[in-house]
Design an enzyme around this catalytic site. Structure first.
Site, mmCIF file in Angstrom:
data_model
loop_
_atom_site.group_PDB
_atom_site.id
_atom_site.type_symbol
_atom_site.label_atom_id
_atom_site.label_comp_id
_atom_site.label_asym_id
_atom_site.label_seq_id
_atom_site.Cartn_x
_atom_site.Cartn_y
_atom_site.Cartn_z
ATOM 1 N N ASN A 165 37.180 43.665 29.464
ATOM 2 C CA ASN A 165 37.156 44.568 30.616
ATOM 3 C C ASN A 165 38.528 44.834 31.230
ATOM 4 O OD1 ASN A 165 37.203 41.901 31.486
ATOM 5 N ND2 ASN A 165 35.870 42.245 33.235
ATOM 6 N N GLU A 268 37.999 30.753 33.048
ATOM 7 C CA GLU A 268 37.632 31.707 34.099
ATOM 8 C C GLU A 268 36.343 32.358 33.629
ATOM 9 O OE1 GLU A 268 36.757 34.924 35.773
ATOM 10 O OE2 GLU A 268 38.621 35.778 34.972
ATOM 11 N N CYS A 302 34.614 40.577 36.711
ATOM 12 C CA CYS A 302 34.089 39.264 37.099
ATOM 13 C C CYS A 302 34.104 39.074 38.606
ATOM 14 C CB CYS A 302 34.887 38.161 36.407
ATOM 15 S SG CYS A 302 36.650 38.208 36.751
ATOM 16 N N GLU A 479 44.552 30.897 37.472
ATOM 17 C CA GLU A 479 45.533 31.788 36.875
ATOM 18 C C GLU A 479 46.193 32.581 37.987
ATOM 19 O OE1 GLU A 479 44.014 32.749 32.452
ATOM 20 O OE2 GLU A 479 42.915 33.828 34.008
#
Length: 496
Positions: A165, A268, A302, A479
């Site tokens: 994505n 993640e 997300c 991150e």
């Protein structure tokens, strides 16, 4: 709700893109010679064929990364920083080219693709600046008999698995801190959107070659069979780090595989983000923030708001405002002028969204806007109209599952305690959003919310300079920000 009609695709020249596997500084066909197709989700048509990497290609890439690791770790931090800065400038200068590829293979409206290039490039700039700021420690031991020295160094070759994505931003968010820390990498891009990642890797490869640096620092292996490629890498003792962005289900499988080699891992994973609107909220501002939090990439992020938890006193006003805002959105191919909502990534994604909406309606929800696919005669690709559902049962799939599509279910609450119980009533904890004018409530929510990130009176939280990640089943590690480079560093304690 307006729709655009398919327009001629933007200039797209796949012959100018690397479509092989990148091993030790050279693009080449997959070892078995096989390829797989990359499709335009706005039409379903094939854009190009990409090398279908094999386990042998993956192991060759890991061998190259392992061989380059000592020399790359020894490169001066300033030199690593300058390389990353040059990569940042190249990507920024080629923003239109990168945006065109993102839109072609991922379907995003061009404006969103350009925003992704800017965002993704910012990780490269940020970690170019962090490369020279890796700290250590020197002190006298408390007992006074010796000195303690703590050195920081790259953990070793890293396997980076990126999602479809955000094919540029998710690659830069992993590659940049790894290189800044002195790690070499093997990148497995998503099979649905491998072209953008390959284009970025080519920029890095060319920069390494120009500077006379080790060719095997960055390796890329696309594949149509992720498990077959990844499993041998996780079992190989040369691999020392795994970073993955994707679903929680796949993350669990990878964590089991990483346990054998006791790998450092960053995960993640999935989310089910609550968007809380309290009774004292600025409702028009909340509507605007909800569109931003929900509709980037047609809801396929997300951090997309997934559950709209609204105080009963303002629920009707919010739902009507959100429906009106969704109705103003323009659905169409990302390269068509005026498009604000592009396609979903593939047909089965549309099928799933349709099932979720149907189940909510069967349970008593009302469709305020959208709720179906546009006519195929108008839009033949993978489209679903932006949808607002009111009166949704809290147990509906639209609330309990990460929809990953343009659907906004509105659920009401009567008290702050109930709102937080609903917000925390999930295994996920990536991000949450809250709209309120009460400063005391802001801190109460921040103290009680089970999430790794919280947006207050805003629908966007991502920033290259801030730590990104979740709690519970939404992942491990962070991150971005200073924390991002720590994921690729290990400590060496020297007693003097």
């Amino acid at each position: 709700m307006a729709t655009t009609h398919p327009a001629p695709a933007l200039p797209f020249s796949p012959e100018r893109l690397p479509t092989g596997v990148l091993v030790d500084g050279r693009w080449r066909p997959a070892s078995g010679g096989a390829t797989f197709a990359v499709h335009d989700p706005a039409t379903g048509e094939v854009l190009t064929e990409v090398a279908d990497g094999t386990p042998e290609d993956g192991l060759a890439a890991l061998a190259a990364a392992d061989a380059a690791m000592p020399a790359w770790r020894a490169v001066a931090p300033r030199e690593r920083a300058e390389l990353l800065r040059s990569v940042f400038e190249t990507v920024t200068a080629r923003i239109d080219e990168f945006a065109a590829v993102i839109t072609a293979e991922g379907g995003k409206p061009l404006a969103e693709s350009r925003a992704e290039v800017t965002y993704g490039a910012e990780f490269v700039r940020w970690y170019s600046e962090q490369a020279v700021r890796v700290g250590g420690l020197a002190r006298t031991a408390p007992g006074g008999a010796n000195h303690q020295l703590v050195l920081r160094r790259g953990v070793g070759p890293a396997l980076l698995i990126t999602p479809w994505n955000f094919p540029l931003a998710m690659a830069t968010r992993k590659i940049a801190p790894a290189l800044a820390a002195g790690c070499t990498v093997v990148v497995k891009p998503a099979g649905l959107t491998p072209l953008t990642t390959a284009l970025f890797a080519e920029v890095v490869r060319a920069e390494l070659v120009e500077r006379g640096l080790p060719a095997g620092v960055v390796n890329v292996v696309p594949t149509s069979s992720s498990g077959a490629l990844v499993d041998p890498l996780l079992a190989d003792p040369r691999l020392r780090k795994l970073s993955f962005t994707g679903s929680t289900e796949v993350g669990r499988v990878l964590l089991r595989g990483a346990a054998h080699g006791v790998l450092r891992t960053s995960m993640e994973l999935g989310g089910n983000a609550p968007f809380l609107v309290f009774e004292d909220a600025d409702v028009p501002a909340a509507v605007q923030g909800a569109v931003q939090a929900k509709m980037r990439n047609a809801g396929q992020t997300c951090v997309a708001a997934n559950r709209f938890l609204v105080h009963e006193s303002v629920a009707d006003e919010f739902a009507r405002g959100l429906a009106a805002a969704f109705d103003d959105l323009v659905v169409g191919p990302g390269y068509a002028p005026g498009t604000t909502v592009g396609p979903l990534i593939e047909r089965k994604a549309v099928d799933r969204v349709e099932e979720v909406v149907a189940q909510a309606v069967d349970g008593g929800a009302r469709v305020l806007v959208g709720g179906d696919r546009p006519p195929a005669a108008d839009l033949p690709g993978h489209f679903f109209r932006p949808t607002v559902l009111a009166g949704v049962d809290p147990g509906a799939r639209a609330v309990q599952e990460e929809v990953f599509g343009p659907v906004a279910p509105v659920v009401t609450f009567t008290s702050e305690d109930e709102a937080l119980a609903l917000a925390n009533g999930t295994e996920y904890g990536l991000v949450a959003y809250a709209y309120t004018r009460d400063v005391d409530r802001v801190f109460r929510v921040a103290e009680r919310i089970e999430a790794g990130m919280l947006g207050i009176n805003r629908g966007m939280v991502s920033d290259a300079s801030a730590p990104f990640g979740g709690v519970k089943s939404s992942g491990l590690g962070r991150e971005g920000g200073e924390a991002g480079i720590e994921e690729y560093l290990e400590s060496l304690y020297v007693a003097l």
